[in-house]
Design a protein around this motif. Structure first.
Motif, mmCIF file in Angstrom:
data_model
loop_
_atom_site.group_PDB
_atom_site.id
_atom_site.type_symbol
_atom_site.label_atom_id
_atom_site.label_comp_id
_atom_site.label_asym_id
_atom_site.label_seq_id
_atom_site.Cartn_x
_atom_site.Cartn_y
_atom_site.Cartn_z
ATOM 1 N N GLY A 139 33.618 31.040 32.925
ATOM 2 C CA GLY A 139 32.787 31.105 31.748
ATOM 3 C C GLY A 139 34.654 30.005 31.541
ATOM 4 O O GLY A 139 36.145 30.996 31.715
ATOM 5 N N VAL A 140 35.107 30.048 29.532
ATOM 6 C CA VAL A 140 36.030 29.889 29.719
ATOM 7 C C VAL A 140 36.174 31.203 28.175
ATOM 8 O O VAL A 140 37.699 30.878 27.061
ATOM 9 N N SER A 141 35.277 31.612 27.922
ATOM 10 C CA SER A 141 35.584 32.772 26.291
ATOM 11 C C SER A 141 36.785 34.023 27.355
ATOM 12 O O SER A 141 36.907 33.731 28.262
ATOM 13 N N HIS A 142 37.044 34.179 25.905
ATOM 14 C CA HIS A 142 38.121 35.848 26.190
ATOM 15 C C HIS A 142 37.799 36.646 25.095
ATOM 16 O O HIS A 142 36.573 37.169 24.588
ATOM 17 N N ALA B 291 32.591 27.393 19.557
ATOM 18 C CA ALA B 291 33.940 25.632 20.666
ATOM 19 C C ALA B 291 33.536 26.020 22.733
ATOM 20 O O ALA B 291 33.483 25.425 23.041
ATOM 21 N N LEU B 292 33.682 27.794 22.909
ATOM 22 C CA LEU B 292 33.852 28.278 23.828
ATOM 23 C C LEU B 292 32.606 28.522 24.059
ATOM 24 O O LEU B 292 32.249 27.645 25.081
ATOM 25 N N VAL B 293 31.333 28.197 23.219
ATOM 26 C CA VAL B 293 29.916 28.547 23.784
ATOM 27 C C VAL B 293 29.470 27.407 24.306
ATOM 28 O O VAL B 293 29.172 27.396 25.506
ATOM 29 N N ALA B 294 30.316 26.413 23.545
ATOM 30 C CA ALA B 294 29.168 24.550 23.718
ATOM 31 C C ALA B 294 29.964 24.831 24.696
ATOM 32 O O ALA B 294 29.284 23.870 26.203
ATOM 33 N N GLU B 295 31.220 25.000 24.988
ATOM 34 C CA GLU B 295 31.973 24.729 26.430
ATOM 35 C C GLU B 295 31.191 25.276 27.766
ATOM 36 O O GLU B 295 31.162 25.051 28.799
#
Length: 263
Positions: free
Chosen positions: A33-36, A53-57
């Motif tokens: 994933g892309v979350s941090h 936006a990160l959740v959507a990605e």
């Protein structure tokens, strides 16, 4: 690396036997994933305070792995209920409040989001009918598992053909509960005492939600097993509400377990 772009969901041997019938599944972890920050990794929790936006990605990446478009990765607004919805396509507007989804429509991935509760994926390979349930203690006790099976039967499934697998959830070694919790289960069924063991804290007990869930599935007449992975203990792979609470962190992410009928 948690933020490596390659998703690496855990698979079930039992459900993998349904692949020949065009049924795809995965118990997704934090990897890919892309979350941090406290959400590092594949946080799909739209109810979290993470950057949406990160959740959507993250959800787009899950949908791609599942072979569906992002709007065809369906999850409900979970409320710890026994309620089940039948999905015939993408949810329009506000997501329904429920804790399980069933479908017989190809091209839809249905999922359960969790952070200690039990994600259960169901499949009748012959009828090509699938289900996904969020089974915390409230949902499991009040019948969400059995209701999911009944909803699948309503679409043409047969329970003697249904496969059900409990994914990563909190283990008995990390699930301490108070006496009022034990009493609630004992009042429902005296036999539930076998799911509790003494805690090191006087008056408290350790609860085996995993065994309780699998036993209810088996009593309902389906073939059932668990992955035996602990969300609390395996921090690198899973989000955990209870671990976050113990650490007094501000919020927590959610992982998703999903199943789909291929076109």
């Amino acid at each position: 690396m948690l933020n490596d772009s390659k998703l690496d969901p855990i698979r079930s041997t039992l459900l993998a036997s349904a692949e020949a019938n065009g049924i795809r599944h995965g118990y997704f972890t934090r990897v890919g994933g892309v979350s941090h920050g406290i959400y590092e990794g594949l946080n799909i929790g739209s109810g979290s305070d993470d950057d949406q936006a990160l959740v959507a990605e993250n959800r787009r990446r899950v949908a791609t792995w599942m072979g569906v478009s992002p709007d065809h990765l369906l999850s409900v607004h979970q409320v710890h209920s026994p309620d089940v919805v039948v999905a015939t396509g993408p949810f329009l507007g506000v997501r329904p409040k429920a804790d399980a989804i069933v479908t017989d429509r190809p091209g839809i991935a249905i999922g359960a989001s969790t952070a200690d509760c039990g994600p259960v994926l169901f499949a009748d390979p012959e009828a090509r009918i699938i289900g996904a349930a969020h089974a915390g203690w409230k949902g499991a006790l009040s019948g969400v598992l059995e209701n999911t099976i009944v909803a699948m039967e309503g679409l043409g499934a047969r329970r003697d053909r249904i496969l059900a697998v409990l994914g990563p959830s909190i283990s008995a070694a990390n699930y301490e509960v108070g006496p009022e919790f034990v009493a609630r289960f004992s009042d429902a069924d005296a036999g539930n005492a076998r799911y509790f063991a003494p805690s090191q804290n006087p008056g408290h007990s350790m609860f085996d939600l995993n065994l309780y869930t699998v036993d209810r599935l088996k009593r309902a007449g389906v073939a059932a097993e668990m992955l035996d992975r602990c969300t609390y203990a395996e921090e690198d792979l899973f989000y955990s509400y209870r671990r976050t609470t113990h650490r007094k962190e501000a919020d927590y992410g959610r992982q998703i377990s999903a199943i789909a009928l291929e076109d």
